[in-house]
Motif scaffolding. Structure first.
Motif, mmCIF file in Angstrom:
data_model
loop_
_atom_site.group_PDB
_atom_site.id
_atom_site.type_symbol
_atom_site.label_atom_id
_atom_site.label_comp_id
_atom_site.label_asym_id
_atom_site.label_seq_id
_atom_site.Cartn_x
_atom_site.Cartn_y
_atom_site.Cartn_z
ATOM 1 N N HIS A 135 -23.865 -8.633 25.376
ATOM 2 C CA HIS A 135 -23.655 -9.403 24.141
ATOM 3 C C HIS A 135 -23.014 -10.754 24.432
ATOM 4 C CE1 HIS A 135 -24.271 -6.293 20.825
ATOM 5 N NE2 HIS A 135 -24.742 -5.781 21.942
ATOM 6 N N ALA A 136 -22.306 -10.878 25.530
ATOM 7 C CA ALA A 136 -21.649 -12.144 25.874
ATOM 8 C C ALA A 136 -22.650 -13.227 26.257
ATOM 9 C CB ALA A 136 -20.661 -11.924 27.016
ATOM 10 N N PHE A 137 -23.904 -12.869 26.441
ATOM 11 C CA PHE A 137 -24.938 -13.853 26.759
ATOM 12 C C PHE A 137 -25.498 -14.519 25.504
ATOM 13 C CE2 PHE A 137 -25.084 -11.567 30.790
ATOM 14 C CZ PHE A 137 -25.259 -12.604 31.683
ATOM 15 N N PHE A 138 -25.112 -14.079 24.325
ATOM 16 C CA PHE A 138 -25.697 -14.586 23.091
ATOM 17 C C PHE A 138 -24.643 -15.248 22.215
ATOM 18 C CE2 PHE A 138 -28.384 -11.175 24.593
ATOM 19 C CZ PHE A 138 -29.619 -11.802 24.602
ATOM 20 N N PHE A 139 -24.842 -16.538 21.978
ATOM 21 C CA PHE A 139 -23.947 -17.346 21.160
ATOM 22 C C PHE A 139 -24.686 -17.752 19.887
ATOM 23 C CE2 PHE A 139 -22.742 -17.900 25.532
ATOM 24 C CZ PHE A 139 -21.358 -17.898 25.519
ATOM 25 N N MET A 143 -29.338 -17.730 23.488
ATOM 26 C CA MET A 143 -28.885 -17.221 24.781
ATOM 27 C C MET A 143 -28.169 -18.327 25.540
ATOM 28 S SD MET A 143 -31.051 -15.056 27.488
ATOM 29 C CE MET A 143 -30.302 -14.317 28.887
ATOM 30 N N GLY A 144 -27.072 -17.962 26.192
ATOM 31 C CA GLY A 144 -26.304 -18.918 26.970
ATOM 32 C C GLY A 144 -25.356 -18.194 27.908
ATOM 33 N N VAL A 145 -24.779 -18.967 28.798
ATOM 34 C CA VAL A 145 -23.836 -18.410 29.765
ATOM 35 C C VAL A 145 -22.589 -19.275 29.751
ATOM 36 C CG1 VAL A 145 -23.420 -17.880 32.196
ATOM 37 C CG2 VAL A 145 -25.685 -17.542 31.231
ATOM 38 N N LEU A 150 -19.541 -14.758 32.535
ATOM 39 C CA LEU A 150 -19.497 -14.437 33.961
ATOM 40 C C LEU A 150 -18.316 -13.528 34.300
ATOM 41 C CD1 LEU A 150 -20.451 -17.931 35.429
ATOM 42 C CD2 LEU A 150 -21.933 -15.943 35.060
ATOM 43 N N VAL A 151 -17.185 -13.748 33.656
ATOM 44 C CA VAL A 151 -16.009 -12.903 33.901
ATOM 45 C C VAL A 151 -16.289 -11.470 33.445
ATOM 46 C CG1 VAL A 151 -13.624 -12.483 33.184
ATOM 47 C CG2 VAL A 151 -14.334 -14.769 33.855
ATOM 48 N N LEU A 152 -16.859 -11.307 32.237
ATOM 49 C CA LEU A 152 -17.172 -9.962 31.746
ATOM 50 C C LEU A 152 -18.212 -9.273 32.623
ATOM 51 C CD1 LEU A 152 -17.231 -10.495 27.878
ATOM 52 C CD2 LEU A 152 -15.499 -9.320 29.227
ATOM 53 N N LEU A 153 -19.221 -10.024 33.058
ATOM 54 C CA LEU A 153 -20.256 -9.446 33.914
ATOM 55 C C LEU A 153 -19.684 -9.051 35.274
ATOM 56 C CD1 LEU A 153 -23.267 -8.752 34.108
ATOM 57 C CD2 LEU A 153 -23.632 -11.057 35.014
#
Length: 190
Positions: A135-139, A143-145, A150-153
């Motif tokens: 879910h952290a890839f979606f703003f 889609m974004g990073v 990156l920290v969560l991944l």
């Protein structure tokens, strides 16, 4: 009586593990600032009762008891904090010191085989952490990073590798734990 700087090896563990323990305790009791955009703090994942309908305390306290329980019973963590904070040397799981290892396993809370149980339960939390990393890839629908992505991944990848290589998980799979029935393993007959 030793003249060498034996404590130098323990100093990073004392400082880092102690600082993390203090930080985690403060963040767990704070109960605020755990969500920003698509990011959810791993201390609060899965987010349970954020509006305090039935739980009057921080939602993190419902979550952190499980990883804390695992780390208190995990051999690697016990070895690290015993050596760092009390200078006790534990025998390695593969050591020939059977009497010492057996005596240690009979002490509370280890006689319950909690490490095996909690390591298996930890995979439930890993599923939620993988979901949060995804879910952290979606703003806002795009889609974004970001750095938080990156920290969560990175966090969930390291936790997954650690969980899959855990000694208590191997004990569970090989049937060496009394908390679970014996499972057939590739190296042993049925």
């Amino acid at each position: 009586m030793r003249r060498d700087v034996w404590w130098l090896e323990l100093l990073p563990v004392i400082v880092l593990l102690g600082a993390f323990g203090i930080y985690a305790t403060l963040r767990a009791f704070e109960g605020t600032y755990y969500e920003w955009g698509p990011y959810l703090s791993p201390f609060y994942s899965p987010l349970i009762d954020p509006h305090h309908r039935w739980w009057p305390f921080s939602p993190a306290l419902l979550i952190l008891i499980w990883p804390l329980g695992f780390r208190v019973t995990c051999y690697y963590y016990r070895k690290a904090y015993y050596r760092a904070f009390s200078s006790i040397r534990l025998p390695a799981p593969s050591a020939k010191a059977a009497n010492t290892a057996t005596e240690e396993r009979l002490r509370f809370p280890l006689f319950f085989k909690l490490a095996s149980l909690l390591s298996v339960c930890g995979f439930i939390f890993l599923a939620f952490l993988w979901r949060d990393a995804f879910h952290a890839f979606f703003f806002d629908g795009h889609m974004g990073v970001g750095l938080g992505t990156l920290v969560l991944l990175f966090n969930v990848i390291l936790l997954t590798v650690y969980a899959l290589s855990c000694h208590s998980l191997r004990t569970f799979w090989e049937g060496g734990s009394t908390a679970f029935p014996a499972w057939p393993s590739p190296g042993r007959g049925i």
